[in-house]
Design a protein around this motif. Structure first.
Motif, PDB file in Angstrom:
ATOM      1  N   ARG A  46       0.836  -1.201   0.000  1.00  0.00           N
ATOM      2  CA  ARG A  46       0.000   0.000   0.000  1.00  0.00           C
ATOM      3  C   ARG A  46       0.869   1.249   0.000  1.00  0.00           C
ATOM      4  O   ARG A  46       1.918   1.285   0.633  1.00  0.00           O
ATOM      5  N   ARG A  66      -3.890   2.277  -3.057  1.00  0.00           N
ATOM      6  CA  ARG A  66      -4.172   3.291  -2.045  1.00  0.00           C
ATOM      7  C   ARG A  66      -5.442   2.900  -1.298  1.00  0.00           C
ATOM      8  O   ARG A  66      -6.395   2.401  -1.910  1.00  0.00           O
ATOM      9  N   GLN A  67      -5.457   3.145  -0.014  1.00  0.00           N
ATOM     10  CA  GLN A  67      -6.613   2.785   0.796  1.00  0.00           C
ATOM     11  C   GLN A  67      -7.491   4.007   1.003  1.00  0.00           C
ATOM     12  O   GLN A  67      -7.081   4.972   1.640  1.00  0.00           O
ATOM     13  N   GLY A  68      -8.693   3.956   0.452  1.00  0.00           N
ATOM     14  CA  GLY A  68      -9.622   5.067   0.603  1.00  0.00           C
ATOM     15  C   GLY A  68     -10.392   4.992   1.909  1.00  0.00           C
ATOM     16  O   GLY A  68     -10.111   4.152   2.779  1.00  0.00           O
ATOM     17  N   LYS A  69     -11.374   5.865   2.030  1.00  0.00           N
ATOM     18  CA  LYS A  69     -12.233   5.897   3.216  1.00  0.00           C
ATOM     19  C   LYS A  69     -13.688   5.744   2.791  1.00  0.00           C
ATOM     20  O   LYS A  69     -14.073   6.160   1.702  1.00  0.00           O
ATOM     21  N   GLY A  70     -14.490   5.162   3.677  1.00  0.00           N
ATOM     22  CA  GLY A  70     -15.898   4.986   3.367  1.00  0.00           C
ATOM     23  C   GLY A  70     -16.086   4.093   2.156  1.00  0.00           C
ATOM     24  O   GLY A  70     -15.517   2.998   2.059  1.00  0.00           O
ATOM     25  N   GLY A  72     -14.901   4.655  -0.691  1.00  0.00           N
ATOM     26  CA  GLY A  72     -13.616   4.569  -1.365  1.00  0.00           C
ATOM     27  C   GLY A  72     -12.816   3.370  -0.905  1.00  0.00           C
ATOM     28  O   GLY A  72     -12.104   2.739  -1.694  1.00  0.00           O
ATOM     29  N   TYR A  73     -12.930   3.047   0.381  1.00  0.00           N
ATOM     30  CA  TYR A  73     -12.229   1.877   0.916  1.00  0.00           C
ATOM     31  C   TYR A  73     -12.772   0.596   0.286  1.00  0.00           C
ATOM     32  O   TYR A  73     -12.009  -0.287  -0.110  1.00  0.00           O
ATOM     33  N   SER A  76     -11.691   0.398  -3.345  1.00  0.00           N
ATOM     34  CA  SER A  76     -10.253   0.135  -3.401  1.00  0.00           C
ATOM     35  C   SER A  76      -9.966  -1.330  -3.135  1.00  0.00           C
ATOM     36  O   SER A  76      -9.171  -1.961  -3.851  1.00  0.00           O
ATOM     37  N   ARG A  77     -10.608  -1.879  -2.119  1.00  0.00           N
ATOM     38  CA  ARG A  77     -10.394  -3.286  -1.778  1.00  0.00           C
ATOM     39  C   ARG A  77     -10.881  -4.212  -2.903  1.00  0.00           C
ATOM     40  O   ARG A  77     -10.193  -5.179  -3.266  1.00  0.00           O
TER      41      ARG A  77
END
Length: 329
Positions: A46, A66-70, A72-73, A76-77
Motif C-alpha cells: 500500500r 491506495r486505501q480510501g475511506k468509506g 472509497g475503501y 479500493s479493496r
C-alpha cells in the motif's frame, strides 16, 4: 501438499503495511530470487509503504494500491481483489496473518497459497506453516518459505538510498556539524511506544557531555512536535534535522555514528545502513523487534516498570547514556 517448483512462474508476496514489516521482508528476497531465478516476483504493498521497496533488485514489480475511506475503501479493496485475480499467480505468500490479506490470497486462486497456521482465516491457505522459535522478525519471515525449501541463512535488510538524498543531507551537515554526531528519533506513530521527552532531553545532554558528540533530532513531519519538545528541554543545543522524507532520513542515519530511538521502523532502517542503534522498549517485548542478531544493535527493556510512570518505562537517561558509551565509547 507437494509443491512443484517447476510450476511456479509468477509469485505474489502480500505485505502491504506497515513500514517496518515491509522492510523486514527484504531479508529473504535474495534467497527467493535464487530459488526461482526465472519467476516474476511481485509485492503487493500500500502507498506510501511502497517507497521502502523501490530500487530493490530482487523484485520485478510492485503492485501498489491506495486505501480510501468509506465507499472509497470498499471500491479500493474490490479493485485489489480484481487485480490479484487477473494476474493468475502460481504462488502467493501471505506474511500478514490478517483478514484482508487472507481475502486477497483467496481471490488469487493461486495453485499454491502459503500462510501461517495461526492466521485468522487459515482455511484459505492450502499450505500452512507454523512459526519457529521466537527471534528477530526479519529471521522469522524465513519460516514461511520452508515449504519451498528455503531456510534461514545469514541475511541483510535492503533499502536503496538515492544519491540526491545523500547530497541533500551532506549539504545540511556541512553547514551545521563538523565530524561525527548521534541521531535521536523521539517520535512514533504509536504514543504508548514513545519514551518520555524529558528523558530524551537528559539523554541528549549526557551524550554531549560524556562523548563530546553533537545531537541531531530526526523524524517525519508528524513527529516535529516531539523533536521540538526534546530540543526545548535539553540544556545542550540539540539540532532539529531539516525536513526529510524516508529516503533522506535513511541518508542521515547512514552518516550518523549511532541512533537512539523508540521501538519502530527507524530501528530496522539502521540495519540497512549499518548504523549502530539503541532502541527503547516500553510494553512490547523486544525479542521479535530488536535486531541484536544483526550486529551492534541493542535495546533497553524493563518488563517490571510501573504502568503509570509517564512513559519512562523504568529506564533512566543514565542507563541509556551508559549503554551508548559502551557501544561506541
Amino acid at each position: 501438499m507437494c509443491i512443484r517448483p517447476d510450476k511456479i512462474k509468477k509469485i505474489l508476496i502480500i505485505q502491504y503495511e506497515p513500514f517496518g514489516d515491509v522492510l523486514l521482508n527484504t531479508g529473504y528476497l535474495p534467497f527467493l530470487r535464487k530459488k526461482f531465478p526465472e519467476a516474476h516476483i511481485v509485492v503487493l504493498v500500500r502507498h506510501p509503504y511502497s517507497t521502502v521497496l523501490e530500487g530493490n533488485p530482487d523484485i520485478d514489480e510492485l503492485m501498489v494500491f491506495r486505501q480510501g475511506k468509506g465507499l472509497g475503501y470498499i471500491f479500493s479493496r474490490l479493485g485489489v481483489f480484481l487485480r490479484v485475480f487477473r494476474r493468475r499467480f502460481d504462488l502467493v505468500l501471505d506474511q500478514m496473518r490478517g483478514t484482508g490479506s487472507a481475502q486477497m490470497t483467496f481471490f488469487s486462486f493461486a495453485r499454491y497459497r502459503i500462510g501461517w497456521k495461526n492466521s485468522r482465516l487459515k482455511f484459505v491457505y492450502n499450505v500452512r506453516v507454523s512459526e519457529g522459535e521466537p527471534r528477530y522478525s526479519g529471521a522469522l519471515k524465513f519460516d514461511l518459505l520452508k515449504p519451498l525449501g528455503i531456510t534461514q541463512q545469514p541475511f541483510k535488510l535492503f533499502y536503496h538510498i538515492k544519491d540526491e538524498s545523500l547530497e541533500y543531507i551532506d549539504d545540511w551537515l556541512r553547514d551545521k556539524i563538523s565530524g561525527e554526531f548521534v541521531c535521536i528519533a523521539p517520535g512514533s506513530p504509536v504514543p504508548k511506544k514513545k519514551w518520555n521527552p524529558e528523558s530524551y532531553a537528559q539523554a541528549a545532554d549526557g551524550i554531549v557531555e560524556r562523548l563530546g558528540l553533537p545531537v541531531v533530532l530526526l523524524g517525519g513531519p508528524a513527529e516535529l512536535d516531539d523533536m521540538r519538545k526534546v530540543a526545548s528541554l535539553a540544556k545542550c543545543e540539540a539540532l532539529i534535522a531539516p525536513p526529510t522524507d524516508l529516503n533522506q532520513a535513511a541518508a542521515m542515519l547512514k552518516r550518523a555514528k549511532l541512533l537512539l530511538c523508540n521501538d519502530g521502523g527507524m530501528n530496522h532502517l539502521c540495519v540497512t545502513t549499518g548504523t549502530p542503534a539503541l532502541s527503547i522498549f516500553g510494553n512490547t517485548k523486544p525479542i521479535n523487534w530488536c535486531p541484536s542478531m544483526m550486529g551492534n544493535y541493542r535495546c533497553l527493556f524493563n518488563p517490571n516498570h510501573p504502568k503509570d510512570d509517564e512513559n519512562r518505562f523504568g529506564i533512566t537517561p543514565e542507563m541509556v547514556v551508559n549503554m551508548i558509551v559502551e557501544m561506541i565509547g
